[in-house]
Design an enzyme around this catalytic site. Sequence first.
Site, PDB file in Angstrom:
ATOM      1  N   ASP A 229     -20.410   7.373  -5.499  1.00 38.05           N
ATOM      2  CA  ASP A 229     -19.242   6.940  -4.739  1.00 38.05           C
ATOM      3  C   ASP A 229     -19.016   5.436  -4.854  1.00 38.05           C
ATOM      4  OD1 ASP A 229     -17.285   7.481  -2.430  1.00 38.05           O
ATOM      5  OD2 ASP A 229     -18.577   5.956  -1.559  1.00 38.05           O
ATOM      6  N   GLU A 297     -17.600   7.021  -9.569  1.00 33.87           N
ATOM      7  CA  GLU A 297     -16.266   6.733  -9.041  1.00 33.87           C
ATOM      8  C   GLU A 297     -16.020   5.239  -9.075  1.00 33.87           C
ATOM      9  OE1 GLU A 297     -13.628   7.317  -5.022  1.00 33.87           O
ATOM     10  OE2 GLU A 297     -15.538   6.313  -4.914  1.00 33.87           O
TER      11      GLU A 297
HETATM   12  C1  LIG Z   1     -12.933   9.577  -4.093  1.00 36.50           C
HETATM   13  C2  LIG Z   1     -13.938   9.198  -3.042  1.00 36.50           C
HETATM   14  O1  LIG Z   1     -14.918   9.871  -2.841  1.00 36.50           O
HETATM   15  N1  LIG Z   1     -13.692   8.127  -2.338  1.00 36.50           N
HETATM   16  C3  LIG Z   1     -14.544   7.664  -1.309  1.00 36.50           C
HETATM   17  C4  LIG Z   1     -14.882   6.260  -1.603  1.00 36.50           C
HETATM   18  O2  LIG Z   1     -15.692   5.728  -0.653  1.00 36.50           O
HETATM   19  C5  LIG Z   1     -15.153   5.713   0.626  1.00 36.50           C
HETATM   20  C6  LIG Z   1     -16.196   5.151   1.510  1.00 36.50           C
HETATM   21  O3  LIG Z   1     -17.431   5.755   1.255  1.00 36.50           O
HETATM   22  C7  LIG Z   1     -14.738   7.106   1.083  1.00 36.50           C
HETATM   23  O4  LIG Z   1     -14.004   6.992   2.277  1.00 36.50           O
HETATM   24  C8  LIG Z   1     -13.885   7.751   0.037  1.00 36.50           C
HETATM   25  O5  LIG Z   1     -13.626   9.063   0.379  1.00 36.50           O
END
Ligand SMILES: CC(=O)N[C@H]1CO[C@H](CO)[C@@H](O)[C@@H]1O
Length: 573
Positions: A229, A297
């Site tokens: 993440d 990500e």
């Molecule tokens: C796509 C995804 O998983 N986004 C996450 C990125 O990180 C933030 C904080 O941990 C999350 O709120 C998102 O959902």
Amino acid sequence: MWSLFFVSFGLLVGIGAQPTDKAAKQQNLDWWKTSVIYQIYPRSFKDSNGDGIGDLNGITEKLEHIKDAGADALWLSPIYSSPQKDFGYDISNFTDIAEEYGTLDHFDQLVAKAKKLGVKVLLDFVPNHSSDEHEWFKKSVKRIKPYDEYFVWRDGKIGPKGERLPPNNWLSVFGKSAWEWNEERKQYFYHAFVVGQPDLNYRNPKLRQEMEDVLTFWMKRGVDGFRVDAVNHMFEVANLRDEPRSGKAVPVDDYDFLDHTYTRDLNETYGVVASWQKLLDNFVAQHKTDGKLMILEAYTSIPKSMQFYSVGANPFNFMFIADLNQNSKAIDFKRKIDDWLNAIPEGKVSNWVVGNHDNHRVATRYGEKREDQLTLLSAILPGITVVYNGDEIGMVDRPFTYAETVDPAGCNAGPDRYHLKSRDPERTPYQWDATTSAGFSTSTKTWLPVHDNYKTLNLAAQKKDAVSHYKLFQATTKLKKTPVIQKGRTEVLLAGENVLAVVRRLSGQGTVTLLINFSDKPVKVDAKGWLNIPMKAQIYAASVKSGLKAGAQVKVDDVTLPGAASVILYSRA
Ligand SMILES: CC(=O)N[C@H]1CO[C@H](CO)[C@@H](O)[C@@H]1O
Ligand SMILES: *[C@@H]1O[C@H](CO)[C@@H](O)[C@H](O)[C@H]1NC(C)=O
Ligand SMILES: *[C@@H]1O[C@H](CO)[C@@H](O)[C@H](O)[C@H]1NC(C)=O
Ligand SMILES: [Ca+2]
Ligand SMILES: [Ca+2]
């Protein structure tokens, strides 16, 4: 027609698909190469005990669905202990399960059943921050060693009237200052996301070791890899320089008010990612398991994404979400796809993210007429398809009022702007059937309301229908298993101004061609002339609203594509 067609097509599946050398058969080191990864949002997938919240036993109960849909792996959004301020992305124990989702035993049962079904299990690894309820943070507040340095703490600044101010102008992704004062420690801590998500300090070697131990803990429990993440948020510059203004017309406390040159994409990130990849690879070598996938990500530029490949990891490709939409033209798609395919280092695996829990559903983003477009496109392009639960049946966003909103991104934005930020609309419960709460829960009260179209839009109905989004999805996951898609050459072409074509060819295995009509009016395509594909072809699959029938013969030099239609043709030659 479908089943007949699959019999003949099925003959081709498997030819050349078996690994030739014995070692590779025992240890499948790159099982993900042409896989379909299915993202499960645990809170909304299946509730097994009637409390209105999805849970692990619910997922285990429904694992056959992943298999039936033709996915190779599931990725679970966070299931760890959490006060749920950011619905699981605020973790209070990285090696335990949230009470409302179940226990470690339930997790083991889930993994055991998945293994039996031949479905890989990926976990969400959230390295950037923990919850403020994590023991580490509580100890850090008290300056207990070594935890005192596990987070990003700084003194405040003194303002002109002697008032206390945050160390700099940095903003949280969810709006407002990224710094929160802690009265006990008498310092500010940094949180890129919500206040309850203090950022971890990756300049501290002990913290880095702790996080490696977390990865090992889960690998020992049988997981096949991690989706990492917000990885590009891992580091911030140490000198805390103010970030420059973006010049965008947004409120001063909106994240987009600044350019995030000092809090994102820092090059130290790559060193940490490389060390994790090594940890995974060493585990595989030592325990002789199948390969462990790490997929990252990072909403960032192509060159910065490509840098992750160079340290052995896989960056998500978000172009269908971030760069393209229902107003994009054929040429826009061609350019973006070409850019990515041309940038990928030799031998690396691409991936195509269709949707996730942070963005509007694909059927909403691309609209009713084009909702199948990405299903077909991601299936024919080389590499991994990543889909979000519900997209395989064409689930759509549910509109929310501000009062109904629970996502912190929406709540923080306030009643006038919540609809621009909230992620609730794409997170409503999975629509299994037409019974109570769409078969998600026995309770009528669910953590987010069920979309009221569930009586007609649900999996059970689509399994019965001769033509449905689900049937189409299954056809595309089957297609991904064919040699021509696994190994064939890829050409991304235009066939006239409004038609995008993707052609895959493999000598002796046939030709597969996708045609997408970007205009809403019917167009005639001479696919022979434009694409040089064999004259004898049949329809393998087509977008649901197109009216085109799988199995029908096509005159390749004179194809009529209905408005907004996508169609995959198959030729034996
Ligand atoms: C796509 C995804 O998983 N986004 C996450 C990125 O990180 C933030 C904080 O941990 C999350 O709120 C998102 O959902
Ligand atoms: C986290 O959960 C594990 C169970 O896996 C437990 O042994 C450990 O003590 C917990 N850690 C913290 C910091 O609470
Ligand atoms: C990061 O970039 C800086 C400045 O460009 C450079 O000095 C440093 O060596 C780089 N570090 C890494 C790990 O690549
Ligand atoms: Ca439950
Ligand atoms: Ca960070």
